[in-house]
Enzyme design. Structure first.
Site, PDB file in Angstrom:
ATOM      1  N   HIS A 509      -7.334 -12.143   4.875  1.00 53.44           N
ATOM      2  CA  HIS A 509      -7.472 -11.453   3.592  1.00 53.44           C
ATOM      3  C   HIS A 509      -7.726 -12.392   2.414  1.00 53.44           C
ATOM      4  CE1 HIS A 509      -5.296  -8.452   6.067  1.00 53.44           C
ATOM      5  NE2 HIS A 509      -6.012  -7.573   5.378  1.00 53.44           N
ATOM      6  N   SER A 730      -5.588  -5.629  10.093  1.00 52.37           N
ATOM      7  CA  SER A 730      -4.785  -5.405   8.909  1.00 52.37           C
ATOM      8  C   SER A 730      -3.789  -4.277   9.182  1.00 52.37           C
ATOM      9  CB  SER A 730      -5.694  -5.116   7.715  1.00 52.37           C
ATOM     10  OG  SER A 730      -4.984  -5.115   6.508  1.00 52.37           O
ATOM     11  N   GLU A 788       0.307 -12.240  12.397  1.00 49.84           N
ATOM     12  CA  GLU A 788      -0.705 -12.930  11.591  1.00 49.84           C
ATOM     13  C   GLU A 788      -1.360 -14.035  12.411  1.00 49.84           C
ATOM     14  OE1 GLU A 788      -3.025 -14.215   8.259  1.00 49.84           O
ATOM     15  OE2 GLU A 788      -2.017 -12.327   8.736  1.00 49.84           O
TER      16      GLU A 788
END
Length: 843
Positions: A509, A730, A788
């Site tokens: 991101h 996400s 992540e």
């Protein structure tokens, strides 16, 4: 032979590096009017210009692409202050408007105020208030005369979160703001809890006007200094959802008013002796309050020197009684709705009433219809009457005396009275259209790109979710990429460099998204929602994509009423122009999206040639997406004899929420469910989706003459299998992790994308390029920090080979069907009970 380095330089005109002029309205930033509405300080593309509203020139106050200036504010009509990054980090500069050769003077040095989010000036021009990115509220004193040296800012408050809506009282002694609060209930989402606070700047005392219970924002003092108004989302009048069994508060905001002194009567309640038939004007009330004006003490910050003061009525004094303050809050008698832009004006309050709009635009009259716009309303505190000042507006600013509004709408700036409807005739003396074409903004691209890269670096330094930058030497990263600036040939090159610099952090991101150029209607491709092929000697329709009639953006032009086109029909001409082997129908539809087009069609089977009218679409993606979903849903139903439902959720935003509910009520009641989150684009609604998926049948609602219904409704009756892939990212990662964490069923497919450090899109660079900073890290009880940069592993891995993809074999869906069949054998679906017979004795 020893290798040697060659110094190669590619020459060329490189026209994108040339300085050029841009339209100021394309990046119109902060507009700060003076007290009476005679002129404003306007920021555009990092420059600050003093703009007279009628019959005068403009004056450039600060220009140049090497520095970005932001948030200008007018000080006592004689000076202008703004935020600057001339020395790197944010600093404050002040410029004297009366000095013919004045240059900006540094008021607060760089490095002392963080990243400034909002700035406000006191009415007397002697104080500036700042809210910063690190949760501080600061004030700094402004000397009455020339700024000879820098001053140290004073911290008024510090919180976890941020502060906004800075507003001074008319006597410049009190400061109000909206603050988020710390605690386990705090949410960084779009509607966190916020409270209103005020501070006595002379005594350094902070007072909570409201408790941290609702979302209270946008405080403003009334012109007489006796009341504080603010917006609050606390109108709890639920509305039943029209599609599914649910309740929400779509219009929960209203303006509120609090009397600051205990003996100040509410303007909404009866008073002893009744109210005068002709209440005094605010200016008269201010004159009557001269005796109560704040006494001038020698050297007191907030009291202008006589030489610098502008002629104006003395400011009325604001008195605050803390006891019972929150209990004196009263709602302004207007309907709850969606409000913004609250300001104190002549005779009362003004605000923007926002329309209640859907997120996708599907509720509009037509797909291309313009959405309803916000309107400006004025509420008269004397007569308690509500009137519309301006029918359409994007934002508003108020003059210092509250008499006039500056209305920004579609790159136009208009000055109108604040307390009565603006005449529709532009020639009316009450309506002043400000000529913004007078503003001249020159851009030097290489110089501007250097400033943009440096600001991008600072924003990431100040906002990345780990203060240690994940172990990356962030200063070294800037030093590595900064030399590349000398080699850039275009804005696209700059975007690439920013992406690469962000990439050093190894985080999801971290984006750089340039402003999107407006589409050229003359070149916009028109599409027919069909597959065409040239066979024999003509262009034929090989397949018409059916789409879905429930989605207004997914309707095929060739299936419109009266067209009656079918696969196999020939398209002979478009608007009279013949098609051929080298002239396809699509080539004749360039620039025709959304416009009526005549097609000459020869139906299959040799029927007579017909002429029909269609309206080509600009985007076939919704059409083909719905066709893809329908194909898989039908396939699942066919393979299971209708026992298994199928839902695809394309993202975790409004589109995905709508798509899930499109078939939720028909797919969920089946014996089992396949949930498909492949290519899920992420968003923020995963927790809402999980609530729906996690529902468990604990009872049944049986009504004579109707089919039994589960309790709770829309609950699964049997097992669920989820399909995920590498393109589910996400919030697509999070929904997959949530399904596994809650044990809702196995996941089939491949590992997900692996990016769960979220963003908010708060910052744009000087030219409108959005740069994001991964701020909202995510931890799971089951996975820890491990999602992540890794993703979520499926329970059953099923890769898709290139051969399967080309052949159209959905091997992941087939494996999900096999798994759901296995689970159904092991765990049959729940079923409604049979109403028992009465006992034989009739008791």
């Amino acid at each position: 032979v020893e290798p040697r380095r060659l110094d190669l330089r590619i020459g060329g005109a490189r026209p994108l590096l040339r300085p050029h002029r841009v339209k100021a309205t394309s990046r119109l930033g902060t507009i700060s009017p003076d007290r009476t509405g005679r002129a404003s300080a306007i920021e555009s593309r990092g420059t600050v210009t003093w703009v007279s509203h009628r019959g005068g020139p403009v004056r450039a106050l600060a220009t140049g692409s090497a520095v970005r200036r932001r948030l200008p504010v007018v000080l006592d009509d004689a000076r202008v202050a703004w935020v600057t990054d001339v020395d790197g980090d944010d600093a404050l500069e002040v410029l004297d408007l009366d000095a013919p050769d004045a240059t900006p003077r540094t008021l607060v040095a760089a490095g002392r105020i963080g990243r400034v989010l909002e700035m406000a000036a006191s009415p007397d021009g002697r104080r500036i208030a700042l809210s910063t990115h690190d949760g501080r509220l600061l004030t700094c004193g402004v000397p009455a005369g020339e700024v000879a040296r820098t001053v140290a800012p004073k911290e008024i408050d510090s919180i976890t979160g941020d502060m906004s809506g800075l507003a001074f009282s008319p006597d410049s002694r009190w400061l109000a703001w909206s603050a988020s609060g710390s605690g386990p209930w705090e949410d960084p989402g779009p509607r966190p809890l916020r409270q209103i606070k005020i501070a006595d700047l002379n005594r350094g005392r902070v007072i909570a006007v409201t408790s941290l219970r609702f979302t209270d924002t946008s405080p403003v003092f009334t012109l007489d200094g006796k009341h504080l108004a603010f917006l609050s989302i606390r109108s709890l009048d639920p509305v039943y959802d029209s599609f599914s069994f649910d309740l929400s508060f779509p219009a929960g905001c209203r303006p509120l008013l609090v009397a600051l002194a205990a003996d100040t009567p509410s303007p909404f309640d009866p008073i002893v002796g009744g109210r005068p038939l002709e209440p005094p004007e605010p200016e008269q009330a201010a004159q009557e309050a001269v005796a109560e004006a704040v006494p001038a003490e020698t050297g007191e910050v907030g009291t202008p020197e006589p030489a610098a003061a502008r002629a104006r009525p003395a400011a009325p004094r604001t008195t605050v009684d803390v006891d019972g303050l929150e209990h004196r809050i009263a709602p302004v008698p207007v309907e709850a709705g969606r409000y913004s832009g609250l300001a104190a004006t002549k005779h009362g309050l003004v605000w923007l009433r926002e329309p209640l709009l859907g997120q996708l635009g599907d509720n509009r009259a037509t797909v291309d219809a313009e959405p309803e716009r916000a309107r400006v309303e004025h509420f008269d505190l004397r007569t308690l009457k509500l009137s519309t000042v301006v029918a359409k507006a994007e934002r508003i600013e108020i003059t210092g005396d509250g008499s006039r509004l500056l209305v920004v709408d579609q790159d136009r700036l208009t000055v109108v009275p604040s307390d009565k409807p603006a005449p529709k005739d532009d020639d009316d003396e009450d309506v002043l259209r400000v000529d913004l074409d007078r503003l001249r903004v020159e851009v030097d691209p290489p110089v501007e790109w250097r400033q943009m890269l440096d600001e991008t670096w600072r924003l990431m330094r100040d906002h990345f979710w780990r203060e240690d930058m994940g172990g990356v030497d962030w200063h070294a990263a800037r030093d590595r990429y900064e030399p590349m600036l000398d080699r850039l040939g275009s804005h696209d090159d700059l975007i690439d460099v920013i992406w690469e610099m962000h990439g050093e952090l190894g985080s999801s991101h971290a984006y750089a998204i340039p402003p999107r150029a407006p589409a050229d209607a003359d070149r916009r491709q028109g599409l027919l929602g069909a597959d065409l092929e040239y066979t024999g000697d003509a262009w034929r329709i090989s397949r018409i994509v059916p789409g879905d009639a429930s989605d207004p953006k997914a309707r095929s032009p060739l299936l419109s009423s009266g067209v009656n086109a079918r696969a196999g029909d020939q398209i002979l001409a478009v608007d009279g122009q013949r098609t051929s082997r080298t002239t396809s129908p699509l080539s004749l539809l360039v620039g025709m999206a959304g416009k009526p087009v005549e097609l000459t069609v020869r139906p299959r089977g040799g029927a007579d040639v017909r002429r029909v009218v269609v309206v080509p679409v600009a985007d076939e993606l919704p059409l083909r997406y719905q066709d893809w979903v329908t194909d898989r849903r039908n396939y699942v139903h066919a393979q299971t004899e209708g026992r298994v439902g199928y839902l695809h959720v394309p993202d975790m935003m409004s589109l995905g929420w709508a798509q899930m509910h499109r078939d939720l009520r028909t797919e969920m009641p089946r014996d089992a469910l396949i949930l498909d989150v492949r290519s899920n684009g992420g968003g923020h609604t995963s927790q809402l989706v999980l609530e729906k998926l996690a529902r468990k049948v604990i009872g049944w609602d049986l009504v004579r003459g109707y089919a039994p219904g589960s309790y709770p409704s829309d609950a699964r009756r049997g097992p669920m299998v989820t399909i995920a892939d590498m393109f589910a990212g996400s919030d697509g990662d999070i929904i997959t992790a949530g399904i596994q964490s809650l044990g809702l069923g196995p996941v089939v497919g491949t590992r997900t994308w692996g990016g769960v450090v979220g963003i908010d899109g708060r910052y744009t660079l000087v030219d409108g390029t959005m740069v994001t900073q991964p701020r909202y890290s995510f931890w799971f009880e089951k996975f820890g920090w491990g999602v992540e940069n890794y993703g979520v592993d499926p329970d059953i891995e099923v890769p898709v080979t290139p051969q399967d993809r080309v052949a159209g074999n959905d091997v992941q869906l087939d494996r999900a069907l096999a798994e759901v069949a296995r689970l159904l054998k092991r765990t049959p679906p729940v079923a409604p009970p049979v109403i028992p017979d009465l006992p034989s004795n009739g008791s």
